[in-house]
Write a protein that holds these residues in place. Sequence first.
Motif, PDB file in Angstrom:
ATOM      1  N   TYR A  33       0.401  31.442  -4.552  1.00 41.06           N
ATOM      2  CA  TYR A  33       1.680  30.858  -4.119  1.00 41.06           C
ATOM      3  C   TYR A  33       1.395  29.399  -3.770  1.00 41.06           C
ATOM      4  O   TYR A  33       0.607  29.118  -2.876  1.00 41.06           O
ATOM      5  CB  TYR A  33       2.162  31.670  -2.915  1.00 41.06           C
ATOM      6  N   SER A 165       5.267  32.255   7.836  1.00 42.27           N
ATOM      7  CA  SER A 165       4.326  31.672   6.878  1.00 42.27           C
ATOM      8  C   SER A 165       4.433  32.497   5.603  1.00 42.27           C
ATOM      9  O   SER A 165       4.317  33.729   5.658  1.00 42.27           O
ATOM     10  CB  SER A 165       2.912  31.745   7.450  1.00 42.27           C
ATOM     11  N   GLY A 166       4.657  31.833   4.482  1.00 42.39           N
ATOM     12  CA  GLY A 166       4.945  32.557   3.233  1.00 42.39           C
ATOM     13  C   GLY A 166       3.955  33.677   2.952  1.00 42.39           C
ATOM     14  O   GLY A 166       4.346  34.840   2.765  1.00 42.39           O
ATOM     15  N   SER A 167       2.681  33.344   2.949  1.00 42.94           N
ATOM     16  CA  SER A 167       1.689  34.350   2.550  1.00 42.94           C
ATOM     17  C   SER A 167       1.613  35.500   3.550  1.00 42.94           C
ATOM     18  O   SER A 167       1.080  36.565   3.228  1.00 42.94           O
ATOM     19  CB  SER A 167       0.317  33.698   2.370  1.00 42.94           C
TER      20      SER A 167
HETATM   21  C1  DP6 Z   1      -3.223  28.527  -0.984  1.00 39.84           C
HETATM   22  O1  DP6 Z   1       1.459  30.871   3.332  1.00 39.84           O
HETATM   23  O2  DP6 Z   1      -0.092  29.200   4.390  1.00 39.84           O
HETATM   24  O3  DP6 Z   1      -3.220  30.385   0.485  1.00 39.84           O
HETATM   25  O4  DP6 Z   1       4.493  29.233   3.731  1.00 39.84           O
HETATM   26  O5  DP6 Z   1       3.771  26.948   4.392  1.00 39.84           O
HETATM   27  O6  DP6 Z   1       3.001  28.919   5.730  1.00 39.84           O
HETATM   28  P1  DP6 Z   1       3.416  28.388   4.356  1.00 39.84           P
HETATM   29  O7  DP6 Z   1       2.136  28.461   3.430  1.00 39.84           O
HETATM   30  P2  DP6 Z   1       0.944  29.485   3.348  1.00 39.84           P
HETATM   31  O8  DP6 Z   1       0.349  29.111   1.905  1.00 39.84           O
HETATM   32  C2  DP6 Z   1      -0.744  29.766   1.397  1.00 39.84           C
HETATM   33  C3  DP6 Z   1      -1.149  29.206   0.099  1.00 39.84           C
HETATM   34  C4  DP6 Z   1      -2.436  29.714  -0.469  1.00 39.84           C
HETATM   35  C5  DP6 Z   1      -2.169  30.631  -1.666  1.00 39.84           C
HETATM   36  C6  DP6 Z   1      -1.665  32.013  -1.355  1.00 39.84           C
HETATM   37  O9  DP6 Z   1      -2.040  32.593  -0.327  1.00 39.84           O
HETATM   38  O10 DP6 Z   1      -0.909  32.529  -2.208  1.00 39.84           O
END
Ligand code: DP6
Length: 361
Positions: A33, A165-167
């Motif tokens: 993501y 947090s998205g992940s």
């Molecule tokens: C590189 O979930 O930390 O780990 O939504 O802004 O809190 P926010 O972002 P976050 O992004 C993680 C990105 C990653 C790839 C992934 O876990 O898919």
Amino acid sequence: MVERDFIPKSYSKSMESGVFTWSSPSNIALVKYWGKKKNQIPENPSISFTLNNCKTITKLSFSKKENKNNFSFDVFLDGDKKDDFKPKIETFFERVEAYLPFLKDFYFKIETENSFPHSSGIASSASGMSALALCLMSIENELVGGDISDAFFIQKASFLARLGSGSACRSIEGDLVIWGEHDSVEGSSDLFGVKYPYKVHENFKNYQDTILLVDKGEKQVSSTVGHNLMHGHPFAEERFKQAKKSISEVKNILKTGDLDAFMALVESEALTLHAMMMTSVPYFILMKPNTLEIINKIWTFREKMDSKVCFTLDAGANVHVLYPENESENVLKFIKNELVAYCQNGHYICDVVGLGAKNIL
Ligand code: DP6
């Protein structure tokens, strides 16, 4: 499901105070993501292994308060008050208030601890936000008289965690979770993570993840800044298309157990994530020289030993070494003999795919 389905109709019970505790794990994305729209909606679907050992335990105590005009809470990490964590939680409360209308009725004491060192450079936002979302769902469940089905409880916890947090929305269940709508995966949604709904080949059972801590410092680029770099990025549209294709590919790989295809896909996803950061404005190199040393050593070992070990990366310098359970002994030996030297203070964490969050009584 649409957003308004997560707005509760009314609460039949009232509570003066109480306490709930949840343990929730971290996760490692196989298809990444990277890039989001308004309201934490991902630009592309992602899929992750839920981890077992890297987790956050959060105890949420709450008591009714008089003034209902604002949020009132304190946060503690390992017993120490952490006022610098408050803005992130305040933002989270603002985002979820419409879905949890009781938030201003209580004072909350949030006591949290991580199974991994806070300064390990391992993101604790996925495990931390999912643990907090689950504690809040436990409160809501009491307020509606225990009427919430397990399925809705999990789905709404993931929905809320996403807004933190998205992940984090991929940390509620295990062992594989997909987040983001994709035509080929039934039930997949932009609003919450769902347990991968198809049969998975046994090659992926108890898959191992040893996390090599190359750089334990603060993240050079926060995820918020990182995701924003995808707005107006010259390669963004191609990347989002590629991720969607990766999900179709991973579906086939998980079914057939094709570990060669798995390694190629997972490493390509990791390097693409870093390529996006190297080609954004401003640009960043988040790998360290030791990250590259480790990658090269993994490739040499793989070739020499006919191994199925591979790597993935998050938005930082640490390396997740992924391998099947039946290679554990050999790969751990290799890690100790050849890779530990590239870890900061020789530190690494052994983890394995896990089953998701747990309520602690
Ligand atoms: C590189 O979930 O930390 O780990 O939504 O802004 O809190 P926010 O972002 P976050 O992004 C993680 C990105 C990653 C790839 C992934 O876990 O898919």
